[in-house]
Design an enzyme around this catalytic site. Structure first.
Site, PDB file in Angstrom:
ATOM      1  N   GLY A   1      87.314 -19.260  18.288  1.00  0.00           N
ATOM      2  CA  GLY A   1      88.351 -20.269  18.512  1.00  0.00           C
ATOM      3  C   GLY A   1      87.924 -21.252  19.597  1.00  0.00           C
ATOM      4  O   GLY A   1      87.290 -20.868  20.591  1.00  0.00           O
TER       5      GLY A   1
ATOM      6  N   HIS B   1      93.851 -15.950  15.774  1.00  0.00           N
ATOM      7  CA  HIS B   1      92.927 -15.029  15.087  1.00  0.00           C
ATOM      8  C   HIS B   1      93.097 -15.133  13.571  1.00  0.00           C
ATOM      9  O   HIS B   1      92.120 -15.099  12.832  1.00  0.00           O
ATOM     10  CB  HIS B   1      93.219 -13.573  15.482  1.00  0.00           C
TER      11      HIS B   1
END
Ligand code: PAF
Length: 284
Positions: A147, A37
């Site tokens: 991601g 993150h």
């Protein structure tokens, strides 16, 4: 850094930022933040005028037997990490705001959600697309960051954005790994010491597959067989799926062709902990 709980307030802030022609970068998360993150946040801070992070464990994307209730949560540490990354706004909505009584709308992408994680988690991607659309509308993002670890999610969101003419860009950033190769995930926190040790086999199986392709193995069944053999070294590992698919459409490939890009994907339970990982490989 400002913490916002109200969707209306977040929308008003975003509206003001738009009037000032600010580029809004957005990182949607379910919290329990890790280096994966943080890499998204740091890229957004670099690319954009303003960065918004959302923290919301979205009940709609969890199946009835999944880990929604026990999904790891640690808002205090998450906020500290956001502050360290120079995030401008953290949006933390409540369920009652996101899914108020009488809520009726869902966003569904068909086709590419039928296989891989979508096959084993029915309704999951509809939950993801619904919350992500809502968040995009609230935050008015110009660029949203995801991601590559959730490779199917990233493709599904790109397809949704294209099909619904949403006017933002999706950027997908590389998987961040632990030093031994395990892909960073909030769910890694569930692993006990022995399972954590064995979890390295997931990335090792992917590396093995890449090696076999580099050594000119073209039959995917043979590659998958070797991956399964490697994973069977762990008493905890139960394979949900391993697949070698077209990197853009996720269709399964039996025989690899030169000059193509393939995605090798897997989902494996280590005990009761479901882990996913993948690798992109160019076939020469
Ligand atoms: O990848 C995640 O953490 C979630 O699926 C997302 C995109 C934040 C939606 O809840």
């Amino acid at each position: 850094m400002k913490i916002i709980h109200s969707a209306a307030e977040m929308q008003e802030i975003a509206r003001q930022l738009k009037i000032q022609s600010k580029i809004i970068g957005f990182v949607p998360t379910m919290g329990y933040l890790h280096k994966g993150h943080l890499s998204l946040m740091s890229r957004s801070v670099k690319d954009c005028d303003v960065t918004v992070v959302s923290i919301y464990v979205n009940p709609m994307q969890f199946g009835p037997k999944e880990d929604f209730k026990k999904y790891p949560r640690d808002i205090k540490t998450d906020l500290k990490l956001c502050r360290q990354q120079n995030v401008d706004y953290v949006f933390i909505p409540k369920d009652a705001q996101i899914y108020p009584k009488g809520y009726m709308t869902e966003v569904q992408v068909k086709g590419i959600t039928d296989s891989l994680c979508g096959k084993f988690r029915p309704g999951h991607f509809t939950g993801v697309c619904t919350i992500v659309s809502k968040l995009f509308n609230i935050v008015k993002a110009d660029i949203a960051y995801f991601g590559q670890k959730d490779a199917q999610q990233a493709l599904v969101i790109k397809k949704m954005v294209k099909d619904l003419h949403m006017s933002l860009k999706i950027k997908v950033l590389p998987i961040i790994r632990e030093p031994d190769g395990l892909a960073m995930s909030s769910r890694n926190a569930y692993l006990d010491d022995k399972q954590r040790q064995d979890a390295v086999l997931l990335s090792q199986a992917l590396k093995k597959a890449k090696q076999l392709i580099e050594q000119k193995q073209r039959k995917t069944a043979k590659i998958i067989f070797q991956m399964k053999r490697l994973l069977s070294q762990s008493e905890f590992a139960t394979i949900e799926y391993i697949a070698i698919v077209d990197a853009d459409h996720l269709s399964e490939i039996k025989q690899l062709k030169a000059k193509t890009k393939v995605l090798i994907v897997l989902a494996v339970y280590m005990g009761r902990v479901r882990l996913i990982d993948n690798i992109l490989v160019k076939v020469d």
